[in-house]
Design an enzyme around this catalytic site. Structure first.
Site, PDB file in Angstrom:
ATOM      1  N   HIS A 101      11.872   2.575   6.077  1.00 13.38           N
ATOM      2  CA  HIS A 101      12.534   2.709   4.777  1.00 13.38           C
ATOM      3  C   HIS A 101      12.488   4.159   4.337  1.00 13.38           C
ATOM      4  CE1 HIS A 101       8.275   1.815   4.074  1.00 13.38           C
ATOM      5  NE2 HIS A 101       8.379   2.617   3.018  1.00 13.38           N
ATOM      6  N   HIS A 103      12.543   6.529   0.882  1.00 13.91           N
ATOM      7  CA  HIS A 103      12.425   6.585  -0.568  1.00 13.91           C
ATOM      8  C   HIS A 103      13.426   7.601  -1.112  1.00 13.91           C
ATOM      9  CE1 HIS A 103       8.259   4.739  -0.787  1.00 13.91           C
ATOM     10  NE2 HIS A 103       8.262   5.145   0.477  1.00 13.91           N
TER      11      HIS A 103
HETATM   12  P1  AMP Z   1       5.467   3.322   2.007  1.00 13.00           P
HETATM   13  O1  AMP Z   1       4.158   3.750   1.431  1.00 13.00           O
HETATM   14  O2  AMP Z   1       6.358   4.465   2.383  1.00 13.00           O
HETATM   15  O3  AMP Z   1       5.313   2.310   3.126  1.00 13.00           O
HETATM   16  O4  AMP Z   1       6.241   2.626   0.812  1.00 13.00           O
HETATM   17  C1  AMP Z   1       6.236   1.266   0.547  1.00 13.00           C
HETATM   18  C2  AMP Z   1       6.871   1.110  -0.806  1.00 13.00           C
HETATM   19  O5  AMP Z   1       7.341  -0.213  -0.916  1.00 13.00           O
HETATM   20  C3  AMP Z   1       5.926   1.355  -1.992  1.00 13.00           C
HETATM   21  O6  AMP Z   1       6.474   2.378  -2.816  1.00 13.00           O
HETATM   22  C4  AMP Z   1       5.868  -0.004  -2.699  1.00 13.00           C
HETATM   23  O7  AMP Z   1       5.831   0.144  -4.097  1.00 13.00           O
HETATM   24  C5  AMP Z   1       7.164  -0.644  -2.241  1.00 13.00           C
HETATM   25  N1  AMP Z   1       7.163  -2.105  -2.174  1.00 13.00           N
HETATM   26  C6  AMP Z   1       6.265  -2.899  -1.557  1.00 13.00           C
HETATM   27  N2  AMP Z   1       6.647  -4.193  -1.639  1.00 13.00           N
HETATM   28  C7  AMP Z   1       7.832  -4.208  -2.297  1.00 13.00           C
HETATM   29  C8  AMP Z   1       8.736  -5.236  -2.695  1.00 13.00           C
HETATM   30  N3  AMP Z   1       8.494  -6.525  -2.428  1.00 13.00           N
HETATM   31  N4  AMP Z   1       9.857  -4.880  -3.350  1.00 13.00           N
HETATM   32  C9  AMP Z   1      10.106  -3.565  -3.632  1.00 13.00           C
HETATM   33  N5  AMP Z   1       9.307  -2.557  -3.293  1.00 13.00           N
HETATM   34  C10 AMP Z   1       8.169  -2.867  -2.635  1.00 13.00           C
END
Ligand code: AMP
Ligand code: ZN
Length: 139
Positions: A101, A103
């Protein structure tokens, strides 16, 4: 191309509801549940790749143009003054969800700024040696 236990697979494919801001055949863009700022979005490929190295180049190559379009929409629609494009690979880099993903984090004047790090120091010989190690490992 789909991991049954992966939360982002389920969200990307619409099996779990999300605040979707964009969708096409290959990607869904949702709002992050724990936003760093108002409008913090995540670009999710619909296929499962654990990180950027796991994705094919065609898919990976579409992420940056999409991030730019989302950022432009944040500036227009939310009044953002700028935005960060951030992508974490591996736990040591802060990745917590192991489905690729990107950001896209809108930034507003007077609010918190860029995703920051402490600038370090490196001697020229060290930079030369480090660059060589990466160059030699190119695939
Ligand atoms: P990373 O640290 O780059 O793996 O980012 C994961 C991101 O996913 C974090 O910013 C979380 O807040 C977000 N996240 C986790 N679960 C969900 C969800 N079910 N819906 C939306 N965002 C999520
Ligand atoms: Zn997945």
């Amino acid at each position: 191309m789909n991991d049954g236990n992966c939360i982002f697979c389920k969200i990307a494919r619409g099996e779990i509801p999300s605040s979707t801001v964009y969708e096409d055949e290959e990607f869904r863009v949702i709002l992050d549940l724990g936003p760093a700022s108002r409008g913090h979005a995540l670009i999710l490929p619909k296929n499962h790749y654990k990180d950027i190295c796991d994705a094919d180049r065609e898919t990976a190559g579409k992420l940056f143009p999409l991030a730019g379009r989302i950022g432009a929409a944040m500036k227009k629609g939310l009044g953002a003054d700028g935005f960060n494009v951030v992508q974490n690979n591996g736990a040591s880099a802060g990745q917590t969800v192991f489905h690729l993903h990107v950001h896209v984090i809108p930034r507003y004047e007077g609010g918190p700024g860029m995703v920051s790090w402490e600038p370090g120091k490196a001697a020229p010989e060290e930079l030369t040696e480090t660059a060589e190690k990466i160059r030699e490992s190119w695939e």
